[in-house]
Design an enzyme around this catalytic site. Sequence first.
Site, PDB file in Angstrom:
ATOM      1  N   PHE A 258     -13.783   7.417  43.815  1.00 40.41           N
ATOM      2  CA  PHE A 258     -14.707   6.922  43.130  1.00 40.41           C
ATOM      3  C   PHE A 258     -14.926   5.405  43.294  1.00 40.41           C
ATOM      4  O   PHE A 258     -15.729   5.098  41.540  1.00 40.41           O
ATOM      5  CB  PHE A 258     -14.170   7.727  41.870  1.00 40.41           C
ATOM      6  CG  PHE A 258     -13.182   8.954  41.700  1.00 40.41           C
ATOM      7  CD1 PHE A 258     -14.354   9.628  41.055  1.00 40.41           C
ATOM      8  CD2 PHE A 258     -12.812   9.636  42.196  1.00 40.41           C
ATOM      9  CE1 PHE A 258     -13.778  11.153  41.536  1.00 40.41           C
ATOM     10  CE2 PHE A 258     -12.127  11.174  42.158  1.00 40.41           C
ATOM     11  CZ  PHE A 258     -13.410  11.772  41.606  1.00 40.41           C
ATOM     12  N   ASP A 417       0.046   9.246  41.676  1.00 39.54           N
ATOM     13  CA  ASP A 417      -0.879   9.103  42.250  1.00 39.54           C
ATOM     14  C   ASP A 417      -0.544   7.757  43.770  1.00 39.54           C
ATOM     15  O   ASP A 417      -1.776   7.303  43.847  1.00 39.54           O
ATOM     16  CB  ASP A 417      -2.414   9.160  42.068  1.00 39.54           C
ATOM     17  CG  ASP A 417      -3.194   9.277  43.421  1.00 39.54           C
ATOM     18  OD1 ASP A 417      -3.113   9.604  44.514  1.00 39.54           O
ATOM     19  OD2 ASP A 417      -4.676   8.384  43.338  1.00 39.54           O
TER      20      ASP A 417
END
Length: 571
Positions: A258, A417
């Site tokens: 992103f 993450d």
Amino acid sequence: MHLLGTQTKTIKTYGKKTNERVIPVNKLNDEINISAAGAPKSFDLLLREPSRHGSKKPKKVFTKDFTKTKFFTSSAKSFNTPPRAPIVENTYVDRSTPTKTNHRIRIPLTPKNLSKNRNEKHEILRVSVYPSPTKDQNKSPSTLFNYTKENSPHVVPEIDHRIEFLSKEIQEIQLENSKSNLKPQCKNDIYKSNNTSDTEVPVKTISKIERPLYNNKSQESEIMELLTICEQTRIYSFQEFLGLDGMKNVIKIGEASFSEVFAGYAPKFTSIKTKCVFKIVPFGRGSEVLINGEQQCSIKDISQEIKITRELGGRTGLDPLLRVGFLKLYSVSICRGKYPIELLDEWDRWDSEFNSENDRPDYFDAKQLYVIFVVEHGGISLEDFKLKNWEQAWSLLTQVGWALAQAEQSLKFEHRDLHWGNITIKPTKNKVVTYELPSAEINVKVPTCGIRAFIIDYTLSRMQRGDEIIHVDMLDEGYFTAQGDYQFDIYRMMREETKGNWKSFCPKTNVFWLHYLADKLLTSKKLPKPRKTNEQYRYFDAITRFKKRALHKGGYRSAIDAMKNDDFWQI
């Protein structure tokens, strides 16, 4: 009335025309006083920026913080020649953003035709009032006023070096009216007017990208909250936030699903010799405009990432001694507009060299919102960094483990993450790095072995600050259905551990990622397995034993538990 004063001295022209002289642009001293009688007829002529002659490039002059230019300027006789267009067309160069130096004010070169019909009953003039970034830093950086033919002021308020100059046409309108009432229209600097009259024409040269188009009141409220978090009162353009110096000589160094990541120098926020990273994330438009085939991040998710980044790296966040493994945040801002050509050119270079997996970001229109993080340069990602030996691999795992333990204890932090693209490494001359956990009475010194490891990217992270719990609900099934790497197994293990309640504090997720990191060091960094008689074997063996114990029979409950009770790092 003394409108414009200059301090000049005789300068040899060396063959230039006699009506030309060479002066630095920043030596021009403007003193502007506007009274009730309005400015004289020659007012707009005197304020014009001198035109540049020929096709010669401006000469560069090195200054302390950034590079300015010298131009060949001619006498007032040549002002009839149309000047070159400004660098940022139709944009007032706002200096209310945080900066170490005050740049010169860009003056509109030609008066605007503000009204198509002079006979309209109401003609509205907007003047945006900007405060001094030093004197008025606690005030709103813009106050918006309406002036009509029936209500027009005698005197434009004198503003601290931030003033919009009126054209002859508006001056005449002012002189026609003697009674005035000053009525503020907006209480913030998000340029949104309740007046929908067709005759409304703003005088302030605001670029279109500064005019947000909200889908609904809820979105407007969310953006206002986001700006408050970023300590902004309006949305900036790329050029306004990064500055022209920050846009030059950038290079793309990475990308994510992103975001795009660039490196360069940002003299507005750091010294001219400090290299920074610009992380640019489009957001806020959902499935209306996809990014790399996926929906854009929501305003809520971006808000979460900004809060965590500020807490772990900002000057007002966590004590620097308790966030050793996290990069310093220099600035963060919400911007709007098309992707700058300088960044697109660098994107093309990266694509030709590395074959980018992202879509070229030239399809974003002028309404697109971005968050731009300006952070300390953390080096190269673990995925691309070439480790010299097992000793460096051991130091890397140890540094990341203690960094997680610090954040876990202070903020109930989970990264969620921490794949090898979200760990960066850069060389260091320091022999050791110290990690403190005061409440656990821990103070450890870890040998660096020539490298420093940092944790980045808090897109999916969870944190608690006081009573506020900051988290993201991982609802995208793509995280849990993907195959082919241990990383995707970790996502499924996290969902099982949290039972889908992503708001809850489950520090064992940090242990999952430490186990993943040990696995990557052992299997994917292509370090040769040392013999038992080799000095490097004990580091290889320590990583191997930690991987076996981390999840065995329930394993460790948290990063703190793992680092306190496992002896792999005590070499």
